[in-house]
Motif scaffolding. Structure first.
Motif, PDB file in Angstrom:
ATOM      1  N   GLN A   2       0.818  -1.207   0.000  1.00 37.01           N
ATOM      2  CA  GLN A   2       0.000   0.000   0.000  1.00 37.01           C
ATOM      3  C   GLN A   2       0.852   1.257   0.000  1.00 37.01           C
ATOM      4  O   GLN A   2       0.481   2.274  -0.587  1.00 37.01           O
ATOM      5  CB  GLN A   2      -0.920   0.001   1.227  1.00 37.01           C
ATOM      6  N   GLY A   3       2.003   1.192   0.676  1.00 33.47           N
ATOM      7  CA  GLY A   3       2.879   2.351   0.774  1.00 33.47           C
ATOM      8  C   GLY A   3       3.414   2.804  -0.566  1.00 33.47           C
ATOM      9  O   GLY A   3       3.631   4.003  -0.785  1.00 33.47           O
ATOM     10  N   ALA A   4       3.623   1.874  -1.475  1.00 37.54           N
ATOM     11  CA  ALA A   4       4.153   2.229  -2.794  1.00 37.54           C
ATOM     12  C   ALA A   4       3.192   3.161  -3.520  1.00 37.54           C
ATOM     13  O   ALA A   4       3.610   4.169  -4.110  1.00 37.54           O
ATOM     14  CB  ALA A   4       4.401   0.961  -3.605  1.00 37.54           C
ATOM     15  N   ALA A   5       1.910   2.841  -3.484  1.00 39.17           N
ATOM     16  CA  ALA A   5       0.921   3.691  -4.161  1.00 39.17           C
ATOM     17  C   ALA A   5       0.811   5.055  -3.482  1.00 39.17           C
ATOM     18  O   ALA A   5       0.717   6.088  -4.154  1.00 39.17           O
ATOM     19  CB  ALA A   5      -0.441   2.999  -4.169  1.00 39.17           C
ATOM     20  N   LEU A   6       0.861   5.059  -2.156  1.00 42.65           N
ATOM     21  CA  LEU A   6       0.771   6.323  -1.436  1.00 42.65           C
ATOM     22  C   LEU A   6       1.977   7.220  -1.719  1.00 42.65           C
ATOM     23  O   LEU A   6       1.840   8.428  -1.896  1.00 42.65           O
ATOM     24  CB  LEU A   6       0.674   6.060   0.070  1.00 42.65           C
ATOM     25  N   MET A   7       3.163   6.620  -1.755  1.00 42.30           N
ATOM     26  CA  MET A   7       4.374   7.403  -2.019  1.00 42.30           C
ATOM     27  C   MET A   7       4.315   8.047  -3.395  1.00 42.30           C
ATOM     28  O   MET A   7       4.712   9.199  -3.574  1.00 42.30           O
ATOM     29  CB  MET A   7       5.606   6.514  -1.891  1.00 42.30           C
ATOM     30  N   MET A   8       3.801   7.318  -4.378  1.00 43.46           N
ATOM     31  CA  MET A   8       3.683   7.872  -5.730  1.00 43.46           C
ATOM     32  C   MET A   8       2.764   9.090  -5.725  1.00 43.46           C
ATOM     33  O   MET A   8       3.047  10.107  -6.364  1.00 43.46           O
ATOM     34  CB  MET A   8       3.152   6.800  -6.688  1.00 43.46           C
ATOM     35  N   ALA A   9       1.660   8.996  -4.987  1.00 47.61           N
ATOM     36  CA  ALA A   9       0.721  10.117  -4.930  1.00 47.61           C
ATOM     37  C   ALA A   9       1.327  11.307  -4.205  1.00 47.61           C
ATOM     38  O   ALA A   9       1.123  12.461  -4.599  1.00 47.61           O
ATOM     39  CB  ALA A   9      -0.566   9.673  -4.245  1.00 47.61           C
ATOM     40  N   HIS A  10       2.094  11.029  -3.132  1.00 45.65           N
ATOM     41  CA  HIS A  10       2.705  12.111  -2.363  1.00 45.65           C
ATOM     42  C   HIS A  10       3.831  12.787  -3.142  1.00 45.65           C
ATOM     43  O   HIS A  10       4.082  13.987  -2.957  1.00 45.65           O
ATOM     44  CB  HIS A  10       3.250  11.566  -1.034  1.00 45.65           C
ATOM     45  N   GLU A  11       4.509  12.059  -3.988  1.00 49.31           N
ATOM     46  CA  GLU A  11       5.671  12.598  -4.696  1.00 49.31           C
ATOM     47  C   GLU A  11       5.341  13.108  -6.092  1.00 49.31           C
ATOM     48  O   GLU A  11       6.161  13.776  -6.713  1.00 49.31           O
ATOM     49  CB  GLU A  11       6.756  11.514  -4.787  1.00 49.31           C
ATOM     50  N   ASN A  12       4.143  12.797  -6.580  1.00 46.34           N
ATOM     51  CA  ASN A  12       3.794  13.176  -7.943  1.00 46.34           C
ATOM     52  C   ASN A  12       2.455  13.927  -7.957  1.00 46.34           C
ATOM     53  O   ASN A  12       1.383  13.308  -7.975  1.00 46.34           O
ATOM     54  CB  ASN A  12       3.700  11.916  -8.825  1.00 46.34           C
ATOM     55  N   PRO A  13       2.490  15.253  -7.955  1.00 44.71           N
ATOM     56  CA  PRO A  13       1.251  16.048  -7.963  1.00 44.71           C
ATOM     57  C   PRO A  13       0.365  15.738  -9.162  1.00 44.71           C
ATOM     58  O   PRO A  13      -0.861  15.800  -9.064  1.00 44.71           O
ATOM     59  CB  PRO A  13       1.758  17.491  -8.005  1.00 44.71           C
ATOM     60  N   GLN A  14       0.971  15.409 -10.301  1.00 43.65           N
ATOM     61  CA  GLN A  14       0.185  15.109 -11.493  1.00 43.65           C
ATOM     62  C   GLN A  14      -0.685  13.868 -11.288  1.00 43.65           C
ATOM     63  O   GLN A  14      -1.805  13.786 -11.784  1.00 43.65           O
ATOM     64  CB  GLN A  14       1.097  14.904 -12.715  1.00 43.65           C
ATOM     65  N   MET A  15      -0.141  12.907 -10.538  1.00 45.93           N
ATOM     66  CA  MET A  15      -0.897  11.689 -10.281  1.00 45.93           C
ATOM     67  C   MET A  15      -2.154  12.002  -9.455  1.00 45.93           C
ATOM     68  O   MET A  15      -3.242  11.491  -9.731  1.00 45.93           O
ATOM     69  CB  MET A  15      -0.031  10.671  -9.537  1.00 45.93           C
ATOM     70  N   LEU A  16      -1.993  12.881  -8.454  1.00 46.58           N
ATOM     71  CA  LEU A  16      -3.138  13.263  -7.630  1.00 46.58           C
ATOM     72  C   LEU A  16      -4.179  14.001  -8.467  1.00 46.58           C
ATOM     73  O   LEU A  16      -5.392  13.773  -8.313  1.00 46.58           O
ATOM     74  CB  LEU A  16      -2.677  14.143  -6.468  1.00 46.58           C
ATOM     75  N   GLN A  17      -3.730  14.865  -9.360  1.00 45.95           N
ATOM     76  CA  GLN A  17      -4.657  15.581 -10.238  1.00 45.95           C
ATOM     77  C   GLN A  17      -5.441  14.600 -11.105  1.00 45.95           C
ATOM     78  O   GLN A  17      -6.645  14.752 -11.319  1.00 45.95           O
ATOM     79  CB  GLN A  17      -3.888  16.569 -11.121  1.00 45.95           C
ATOM     80  N   MET A  18      -4.734  13.585 -11.610  1.00 38.56           N
ATOM     81  CA  MET A  18      -5.385  12.583 -12.432  1.00 38.56           C
ATOM     82  C   MET A  18      -6.449  11.827 -11.645  1.00 38.56           C
ATOM     83  O   MET A  18      -7.559  11.571 -12.116  1.00 38.56           O
ATOM     84  CB  MET A  18      -4.335  11.589 -12.953  1.00 38.56           C
ATOM     85  N   MET A  19      -6.125  11.485 -10.395  1.00 36.22           N
ATOM     86  CA  MET A  19      -7.043  10.726  -9.552  1.00 36.22           C
ATOM     87  C   MET A  19      -8.278  11.547  -9.182  1.00 36.22           C
ATOM     88  O   MET A  19      -9.331  10.988  -8.863  1.00 36.22           O
ATOM     89  CB  MET A  19      -6.321  10.269  -8.277  1.00 36.22           C
ATOM     90  N   ASN A  20      -8.167  12.864  -9.259  1.00 36.08           N
ATOM     91  CA  ASN A  20      -9.272  13.748  -8.892  1.00 36.08           C
ATOM     92  C   ASN A  20     -10.091  14.220 -10.091  1.00 36.08           C
ATOM     93  O   ASN A  20     -10.908  15.137  -9.972  1.00 36.08           O
ATOM     94  CB  ASN A  20      -8.752  14.956  -8.117  1.00 36.08           C
ATOM     95  N   GLN A  21      -9.877  13.622 -11.242  1.00 35.60           N
ATOM     96  CA  GLN A  21     -10.616  14.030 -12.435  1.00 35.60           C
ATOM     97  C   GLN A  21     -12.091  13.637 -12.367  1.00 35.60           C
ATOM     98  O   GLN A  21     -12.932  14.269 -12.989  1.00 35.60           O
ATOM     99  CB  GLN A  21      -9.968  13.428 -13.685  1.00 35.60           C
ATOM    100  N   ASP A  22     -12.392  12.589 -11.621  1.00 33.60           N
ATOM    101  CA  ASP A  22     -13.785  12.180 -11.465  1.00 33.60           C
ATOM    102  C   ASP A  22     -14.484  13.164 -10.528  1.00 33.60           C
ATOM    103  O   ASP A  22     -14.086  13.316  -9.372  1.00 33.60           O
ATOM    104  CB  ASP A  22     -13.837  10.766 -10.865  1.00 33.60           C
ATOM    105  N   PRO A  23     -15.531  13.860 -10.981  1.00 29.78           N
ATOM    106  CA  PRO A  23     -16.198  14.868 -10.141  1.00 29.78           C
ATOM    107  C   PRO A  23     -16.880  14.269  -8.908  1.00 29.78           C
ATOM    108  O   PRO A  23     -17.176  14.998  -7.956  1.00 29.78           O
ATOM    109  CB  PRO A  23     -17.237  15.488 -11.093  1.00 29.78           C
ATOM    110  N   ASP A  24     -17.129  12.974  -8.929  1.00 28.43           N
ATOM    111  CA  ASP A  24     -17.772  12.319  -7.789  1.00 28.43           C
ATOM    112  C   ASP A  24     -16.770  11.761  -6.782  1.00 28.43           C
ATOM    113  O   ASP A  24     -17.162  11.132  -5.806  1.00 28.43           O
ATOM    114  CB  ASP A  24     -18.671  11.174  -8.275  1.00 28.43           C
ATOM    115  N   ARG A  25     -15.491  12.003  -7.030  1.00 34.90           N
ATOM    116  CA  ARG A  25     -14.466  11.508  -6.118  1.00 34.90           C
ATOM    117  C   ARG A  25     -13.523  12.648  -5.728  1.00 34.90           C
ATOM    118  O   ARG A  25     -13.059  13.406  -6.570  1.00 34.90           O
ATOM    119  CB  ARG A  25     -13.653  10.383  -6.747  1.00 34.90           C
ATOM    120  N   LYS A  26     -13.261  12.758  -4.450  1.00 34.58           N
ATOM    121  CA  LYS A  26     -12.336  13.767  -3.954  1.00 34.58           C
ATOM    122  C   LYS A  26     -11.250  13.084  -3.124  1.00 34.58           C
ATOM    123  O   LYS A  26     -11.540  12.400  -2.136  1.00 34.58           O
ATOM    124  CB  LYS A  26     -13.071  14.802  -3.102  1.00 34.58           C
ATOM    125  N   ILE A  27      -9.998  13.270  -3.524  1.00 25.17           N
ATOM    126  CA  ILE A  27      -8.867  12.656  -2.829  1.00 25.17           C
ATOM    127  C   ILE A  27      -7.922  13.748  -2.348  1.00 25.17           C
ATOM    128  O   ILE A  27      -7.578  14.653  -3.109  1.00 25.17           O
ATOM    129  CB  ILE A  27      -8.105  11.678  -3.750  1.00 25.17           C
TER     130      ILE A  27
END
Length: 216
Positions: free
Chosen positions: A128-153
Motif C-alpha cells: 500500500q505504501g508504494a501507491a501512497l508514495m507515488m501520490a505524495h511525490e507526484n502532484p500530477q498523479m493526484l490531479q489525475m485521480m481527482n478528475q472524477d467529479p464524484d471523487r475527492k482525494i
C-alpha cells in the motif's frame, strides 16, 4: 479500494483470533526452547509446531495492544466489541504475517456506520505504501485521480503517518494512512467527511505507531 481488498483478504485467511487464550503453560520462551531442541534433534515437524505456537502467542499479544487504541463510541453512537485476528500465510520469502484489529460504530439517529481498522503487516504496508508514495511525490498523479467529479482525494501527513482521504459522492468517506509496518483505516458508510475526520482525530497516532513497533 486496494486497501479494502487487502484487509478483506486478511480477514478471511485462516488465523488465530486474539480472544483465544493460549494454554497456561504455553509460554513463549518454553515453546521456543522446545522448538530449538526438536530442531537440533532432527524432529523438524515438532520444531515447526512449537515455534508456530510461539508466534501465535506473540501475535495475540500484539493484537491486544493495538485493540486498546480503538476509541469508545462518541455520544449518540454505539460500538460493537473490538475484533482481533492474527496469523501467518505462505512460507519462506513469500510469507505474510499480519495482526489486525477492528471496531464498528453506528450512529443511533440515522444508522450511519463507521469502521476503524488497525493492521500491522510489513508486507501489506509495503504494497500500500508504494501507491501512497507515488501520490505524495507526484502532484500530477493526484490531479489525475481527482478528475472524477464524484471523487475527492486529498493527501495527509501527520505525526510520521502518510496517507490520503477519499470521498465518494453518495457512497463513502475513507481515510487510510501508513506508518512503517502499521496501517490505519477509517471507513464511513456514507460520504460524511465530518464524521470521518472526527473519528480520525480521536485516534492516538503516536501511540499506535509505538505499539506497532515504530523505530522512530
Amino acid at each position: 479500494q486496494g486497501m479494502a481488498v487487502a484487509l478483506a483478504l486478511a480477514t478471511v485467511l485462516v488465523g488465530v483470533r486474539a480472544g483465544e487464550e493460549p494454554q497456561p503453560d504455553a509460554s513463549v520462551e518454553k515453546l521456543i526452547q522446545e522448538g530449538l531442541a526438536a530442531y537440533k534433534a532432527g524432529r523438524h515437524e515438532e520444531a515447526i509446531e512449537r515455534l508456530q505456537s510461539a508466534i501465535r502467542i506473540i501475535q495475540q499479544a500484539a493484537a491486544k495492544g493495538l485493540a486498546s487504541f480503538l476509541p469508545p463510541a462518541p455520544e449518540g453512537w454505539k460500538a460493537d466489541a473490538p475484533e482481533s485476528e492474527s496469523g501467518t500465510v505462505g512460507s519462506d520469502d513469500e510469507a505474510i504475517q499480519w495482526t489486525q484489529v477492528s471496531r464498528s460504530y453506528e450512529r443511533e439517529s440515522d444508522e450511519l456506520e463507521v469502521e476503524i481498522t488497525i493492521s500491522n503487516s510489513p508486507e501489506m504496508a509495503q504494497a500500500q505504501g508504494a501507491a501512497l508514495m507515488m501520490a505524495h511525490e507526484n502532484p500530477q498523479m493526484l490531479q489525475m485521480m481527482n478528475q472524477d467529479p464524484d471523487r475527492k482525494i486529498a493527501l495527509i501527513k501527520q505525526d510520521g503517518w502518510k496517507g490520503w482521504t477519499v470521498t465518494e459522492k453518495g457512497d463513502s468517506a475513507q481515510t487510510l494512512a501508513i506508518h512503517e509496518s502499521t496501517l490505519v483505516m477509517v471507513n464511513v458508510s456514507g460520504d460524511d467527511d465530518k464524521v470521518r475526520d472526527t473519528f480520525w482525530s480521536s485516534l492516538d497516532l503516536k501511540g499506535i505507531a509505538a505499539a506497532g513497533g515504530s523505530k522512530k
